[in-house]
Motif scaffolding. Structure first.
Motif, PDB file in Angstrom:
ATOM      1  N   GLU A  14       0.838  -1.198   0.000  1.00 55.65           N
ATOM      2  CA  GLU A  14       0.000   0.000   0.000  1.00 55.65           C
ATOM      3  C   GLU A  14       0.876   1.252   0.000  1.00 55.65           C
ATOM      4  O   GLU A  14       0.572   2.217  -0.688  1.00 55.65           O
ATOM      5  N   GLN A  15       1.949   1.230   0.783  1.00 58.14           N
ATOM      6  CA  GLN A  15       2.814   2.408   0.872  1.00 58.14           C
ATOM      7  C   GLN A  15       3.454   2.720  -0.475  1.00 58.14           C
ATOM      8  O   GLN A  15       3.576   3.883  -0.857  1.00 58.14           O
ATOM      9  N   VAL A  17       2.164   2.110  -3.416  1.00 59.39           N
ATOM     10  CA  VAL A  17       1.112   2.704  -4.244  1.00 59.39           C
ATOM     11  C   VAL A  17       0.925   4.160  -3.844  1.00 59.39           C
ATOM     12  O   VAL A  17       0.852   5.049  -4.702  1.00 59.39           O
ATOM     13  N   ARG A  18       0.887   4.428  -2.542  1.00 60.35           N
ATOM     14  CA  ARG A  18       0.742   5.819  -2.074  1.00 60.35           C
ATOM     15  C   ARG A  18       1.925   6.679  -2.520  1.00 60.35           C
ATOM     16  O   ARG A  18       1.750   7.841  -2.886  1.00 60.35           O
ATOM     17  N   ASP A  19       3.120   6.115  -2.467  1.00 61.25           N
ATOM     18  CA  ASP A  19       4.310   6.864  -2.900  1.00 61.25           C
ATOM     19  C   ASP A  19       4.207   7.242  -4.379  1.00 61.25           C
ATOM     20  O   ASP A  19       4.521   8.370  -4.762  1.00 61.25           O
ATOM     21  N   ALA A  21       1.441   7.542  -6.054  1.00 58.40           N
ATOM     22  CA  ALA A  21       0.363   8.521  -6.150  1.00 58.40           C
ATOM     23  C   ALA A  21       0.874   9.906  -5.755  1.00 58.40           C
ATOM     24  O   ALA A  21       0.526  10.907  -6.389  1.00 58.40           O
ATOM     25  N   ASP A  22       1.716   9.963  -4.739  1.00 54.38           N
ATOM     26  CA  ASP A  22       2.295  11.243  -4.321  1.00 54.38           C
ATOM     27  C   ASP A  22       3.165  11.855  -5.415  1.00 54.38           C
ATOM     28  O   ASP A  22       3.305  13.073  -5.505  1.00 54.38           O
ATOM     29  N   CYS A  26      -2.301   8.944 -10.930  1.00 55.17           N
ATOM     30  CA  CYS A  26      -3.691   9.205 -10.541  1.00 55.17           C
ATOM     31  C   CYS A  26      -4.639   8.066 -10.864  1.00 55.17           C
ATOM     32  O   CYS A  26      -5.774   8.082 -10.423  1.00 55.17           O
ATOM     33  N   LEU A  51      -7.289   2.935  -2.924  1.00 55.31           N
ATOM     34  CA  LEU A  51      -6.190   3.707  -2.357  1.00 55.31           C
ATOM     35  C   LEU A  51      -6.048   5.060  -3.045  1.00 55.31           C
ATOM     36  O   LEU A  51      -5.719   6.058  -2.401  1.00 55.31           O
ATOM     37  N   LEU A  52      -6.281   5.097  -4.336  1.00 60.65           N
ATOM     38  CA  LEU A  52      -6.178   6.354  -5.079  1.00 60.65           C
ATOM     39  C   LEU A  52      -7.353   7.272  -4.792  1.00 60.65           C
ATOM     40  O   LEU A  52      -7.236   8.487  -4.916  1.00 60.65           O
ATOM     41  N   CYS A  57      -7.898  14.598  -9.722  1.00 67.77           N
ATOM     42  CA  CYS A  57      -6.445  14.629  -9.743  1.00 67.77           C
ATOM     43  C   CYS A  57      -6.050  15.772 -10.668  1.00 67.77           C
ATOM     44  O   CYS A  57      -6.276  15.690 -11.876  1.00 67.77           O
TER      45      CYS A  57
END
Length: 84
Positions: A14-15, A17-19, A21-22, A26, A51-52, A57
């Protein structure tokens, strides 16, 4: 640190994917372009979507048009089909 895996085919958390996305990814397709998550069995695509989130975006339109500077390091926009 507790790692929660989103994509077991490629070991993506998950992290991660978040990274991505950051950095500007999008959509699940842009996440797939960045780290392959969602490109094998596809079982993680819904989790990636969650998660997105469903919010707007601001970089999506530029990224979808192929602007390479929008997405950040390590992420490239997917090529757009050419008009015939």
């Amino acid at each position: 640190m507790n790692r929660v895996y989103v994509c077991s085919c490629f070991g993506i958390t998950e992290q991660q994917v978040r990274d991505h996305a950051d950095k500007g990814a999008c959509t699940p397709r842009q996440i797939a372009s960045a780290c392959k998550a969602g490109t094998d069995c596809g079982g993680c695509v819904r989790r990636i979507q969650a998660l997105l989130g469903r919010g707007a975006c601001p970089r999506r339109e530029l990224a979808d048009q192929g602007d390479p500077g929008v997405l950040g390091a390590g992420i490239s926009a997917l090529p757009q089909p050419q008009a015939a």
